[in-house]
Design an enzyme around this catalytic site. Structure first.
Site, PDB file in Angstrom:
ATOM      1  N   ASP A   1       0.830  -1.199   0.000  1.00 22.72           N
ATOM      2  CA  ASP A   1       0.000   0.000   0.000  1.00 22.72           C
ATOM      3  C   ASP A   1       0.868   1.254   0.000  1.00 22.72           C
ATOM      4  O   ASP A   1       2.030   1.228   0.388  1.00 22.72           O
ATOM      5  CB  ASP A   1      -0.912   0.004   1.233  1.00 22.72           C
TER       6      ASP A   1
ATOM      7  N   LYS B   1      -3.458   2.143  -2.970  1.00 20.40           N
ATOM      8  CA  LYS B   1      -4.509   2.571  -2.058  1.00 20.40           C
ATOM      9  C   LYS B   1      -4.100   2.479  -0.580  1.00 20.40           C
ATOM     10  O   LYS B   1      -3.104   1.897  -0.227  1.00 20.40           O
ATOM     11  CB  LYS B   1      -5.754   1.722  -2.244  1.00 20.40           C
TER      12      LYS B   1
ATOM     13  N   MET C   1      -7.770   8.136   9.477  1.00 20.15           N
ATOM     14  CA  MET C   1      -8.254   8.849   8.276  1.00 20.15           C
ATOM     15  C   MET C   1      -9.162   9.996   8.689  1.00 20.15           C
ATOM     16  O   MET C   1     -10.243  10.168   8.136  1.00 20.15           O
ATOM     17  CB  MET C   1      -8.997   7.881   7.347  1.00 20.15           C
TER      18      MET C   1
HETATM   19  N1  SAH Z   1      -3.947  -0.503   8.984  1.00 20.72           N
HETATM   20  C1  SAH Z   1      -3.474   0.803   9.354  1.00 20.72           C
HETATM   21  C2  SAH Z   1      -4.496   1.877   9.088  1.00 20.72           C
HETATM   22  C3  SAH Z   1      -4.843   2.034   7.640  1.00 20.72           C
HETATM   23  S1  SAH Z   1      -5.930   3.369   7.368  1.00 20.72           S
HETATM   24  C4  SAH Z   1      -3.028   0.808  10.823  1.00 20.72           C
HETATM   25  O1  SAH Z   1      -3.255  -0.178  11.524  1.00 20.72           O
HETATM   26  O2  SAH Z   1      -2.422   1.772  11.248  1.00 20.72           O
HETATM   27  C5  SAH Z   1      -4.817   4.697   7.049  1.00 20.72           C
HETATM   28  C6  SAH Z   1      -4.768   5.640   8.202  1.00 20.72           C
HETATM   29  O3  SAH Z   1      -3.912   5.122   9.201  1.00 20.72           O
HETATM   30  C7  SAH Z   1      -4.200   6.998   7.870  1.00 20.72           C
HETATM   31  O4  SAH Z   1      -5.150   7.831   7.286  1.00 20.72           O
HETATM   32  C8  SAH Z   1      -3.808   7.482   9.251  1.00 20.72           C
HETATM   33  O5  SAH Z   1      -4.933   7.920   9.977  1.00 20.72           O
HETATM   34  C9  SAH Z   1      -3.329   6.214   9.891  1.00 20.72           C
HETATM   35  N2  SAH Z   1      -1.871   6.064   9.826  1.00 20.72           N
HETATM   36  C10 SAH Z   1      -1.154   5.161   9.143  1.00 20.72           C
HETATM   37  N3  SAH Z   1       0.172   5.316   9.375  1.00 20.72           N
HETATM   38  C11 SAH Z   1       0.278   6.345  10.226  1.00 20.72           C
HETATM   39  C12 SAH Z   1       1.375   7.002  10.855  1.00 20.72           C
HETATM   40  N4  SAH Z   1       2.636   6.602  10.663  1.00 20.72           N
HETATM   41  N5  SAH Z   1       1.118   8.040  11.681  1.00 20.72           N
HETATM   42  C13 SAH Z   1      -0.141   8.442  11.909  1.00 20.72           C
HETATM   43  N6  SAH Z   1      -1.206   7.858  11.349  1.00 20.72           N
HETATM   44  C14 SAH Z   1      -1.008   6.833  10.525  1.00 20.72           C
END
Ligand code: SAH
Length: 462
Positions: free
Chosen positions: A245, A267, A380
């Site tokens: 991703d 995505k 998000m």
């Molecule tokens: N599976 C992922 C989430 C996917 S949805 C998880 O467990 O973290 C994508 C969202 O994850 C982003 O919009 C943001 O809100 C968050 N996200 C992912 N990486 C991040 C990071 N390093 N710092 C802050 N938010 C993060």
């Protein structure tokens, strides 16, 4: 990288060494392993040099170097252990078109000779750009211990056997065969043993049934490669295909096996780009061809990762799959605040929410979320911040409720915006975050934050 490592074909090429003492001997011992045409120019050659000249292993010119001595030379070593003489001969050689190395003078050298682990034809070159010879020696020793002394023999015999191995289909099967030869069972000690091992393995692999593909749905964590699980690391190490991703950090992609096919799925979460159907198809078709597919998602794959759709696609195609959990961004973000996700007397539960879903801004139980002490991790949530703020205020949430947004949690570019519900917008818009960000409702950074970041930790421990 100031020096680019290459392996130079020296067969039949001219290499000139100026000097006859220890420094020259050290270089000559290495150079004699090659098929270069060696010339040594010195008035006082060590006895070894004289012997080598008598055995026709090199040409000895027993006088000081003169103009013309380095003509047609590819490489030139100034090894007189005398700065003035080295500078003089280096200038001649350089003018005559050779690449010049001055022993123990990194600054004025055009190339350097690395520390070498020799298992010819397997050669490992280690360079530290002169920064840490001690380190180079330690790494060399480590590798010497690790690489079987017969590795060179195995590689030579293996090379001659290549055409037979072509009977195996290209790809996984052929790779497995070679991996078994080099790393499986006992290492052969002689050429005959190596050939026997190859024959036996080829027979086995030719008659082995096609291997089924497999899909690992792997969490890449929030970005810091050190927050990968060992299982994720191992999966990357052995993957045939990695479908990743957008949010997966480049440093993590670097860890994938060099031959792995890397495919961006673009995505993340519910965001736009390659359709989910196309991603499912990609996963299934690679696995069907027998590949070990790593589907790499940021954070934990089970959190807002559209995991189930991919699992269903695998099930429908009767493909084996497994989930490898990862550290979700809420865990990394809360660590940056020096807080815990749950706390006795404050919140006995936490909600993981998404700011928007496939239908737009996501609806939630705003009434419950508006109660004092509620804690929610909002994924998000950047675009929907104003919507969330409005809904919570409308349901009577305290405008002073702490809200903290953590951008790029665990990455060097991490930023924290500590605000309140009333001020979330426009504060978030003003902060201009363009990386992934996680919003905590009901959590503020701990006062007088004593939490050290990675950099401070390394400083403190060094
Ligand atoms: N599976 C992922 C989430 C996917 S949805 C998880 O467990 O973290 C994508 C969202 O994850 C982003 O919009 C943001 O809100 C968050 N996200 C992912 N990486 C991040 C990071 N390093 N710092 C802050 N938010 C993060």
């Amino acid at each position: 990288m100031k020096h680019f490592p290459i392996f130079m074909a020296l067969e039949g090429r001219r290499v000139v060494v100026s000097g006859g003492g220890e420094a020259a001997l050290a270089k000559l011992r290495l150079l004699l392993k090659t098929e270069a045409r060696l010339t040594v120019i010195t008035q006082s050659p060590a006895s070894e040099i004289v012997d080598w000249a008598q055995d026709d292993r090199l040409t000895l010119i027993a006088r000081p170097m003169q103009i013309g001595d380095a003509l047609c030379a590819k490489l030139f070593y100034a090894a007189n252990e005398d700065d003035a003489e080295d500078a003089r001969v280096a200038a001649i050689a350089s003018a005559e078109g050779a690449l010049v190395n001055i022993v123990d003078n990194l600054e004025d050298s055009q190339f350097i000779t690395p520390a070498i682990v020799d298992r010819d034809p397997v050669t490992v070159a280690i360079g530290t750009e002169g920064a840490a010879p001690v380190l180079a020696r330690a790494i060399k020793k480590d590798l010497e211990d690790k690489l079987s002394p017969t590795l060179g023999l195995m590689a030579r015999v293996g090379k001659a056997f290549r055409k037979h191995a072509d009977a195996l289909p290209f790809g996984r099967k052929r790779r497995d065969f070679w991996a078994d030869y080099y790393f499986g069972g006992t290492a052969p000690n002689t050429e005959d043993e190596a050939n026997a091992k190859l024959d036996t393995l080829l027979e086995q692999h030719l008659h082995e049934p096609e291997r089924d593909g497999h899909v690992d749905l792997v969490g890449a964590g929030p970005g810091d490669p050190e927050l990968l699980t060992l299982k994720a690391r191992n999966a990357l190490d052995t993957a045939d295909v990695v479908i990743y991703d957008r949010l997966v950090a480049p440093e993590i992609l670097e860890l994938a096996r060099r031959e792995a096919v890397m495919i961006s799925a673009g995505k993340e979460g519910f965001g736009p780009s390659v359709t989910q159907g196309a991603i499912n198809e990609m996963i299934v078709s690679h696995a069907r061809s027998g590949a070990y597919v790593v589907r790499l998602k940021s954070g934990d794959p089970t959190v807002f990762g559209r995991l189930d759709e991919e699992i269903e696609a695998c099930d429908a195609a009767h493909i084996n799959w497994r989930i490898v959990p990862g550290i979700t961004s809420a865990s990394a973000a809360v660590a940056a605040l020096g807080q815990s996700l749950t706390k006795r007397g404050r919140n006995s539960g936490i909600r993981f929410l998404t700011g928007h879903d496939t239908k737009g801004f996501a609806d939630h139980d705003w009434k419950t979320l508006s109660r004092p002490g509620e804690v929610a991790a909002i994924y998000m949530g950047k675009k929907s911040a104003r919507f969330i703020q409005g809904r919570l205020m409308m349901h009577g949430a305290d405008p002073a409720t702490p809200v903290t947004v953590i951008e790029n949690a665990s990455r060097p570019s991490q930023q924290i915006l500590a605000t309140t519900l009333a001020e979330l917008e426009p504060a978030l818009t003003d902060a201009n975050f363009d990386g992934p960000a996680l919003t905590f409702l009901g959590l503020a950074p701990r006062d007088a934050l004593a939490v050290a970041d990675d950099y401070q930790m390394k400083e403190a421990l060094s």
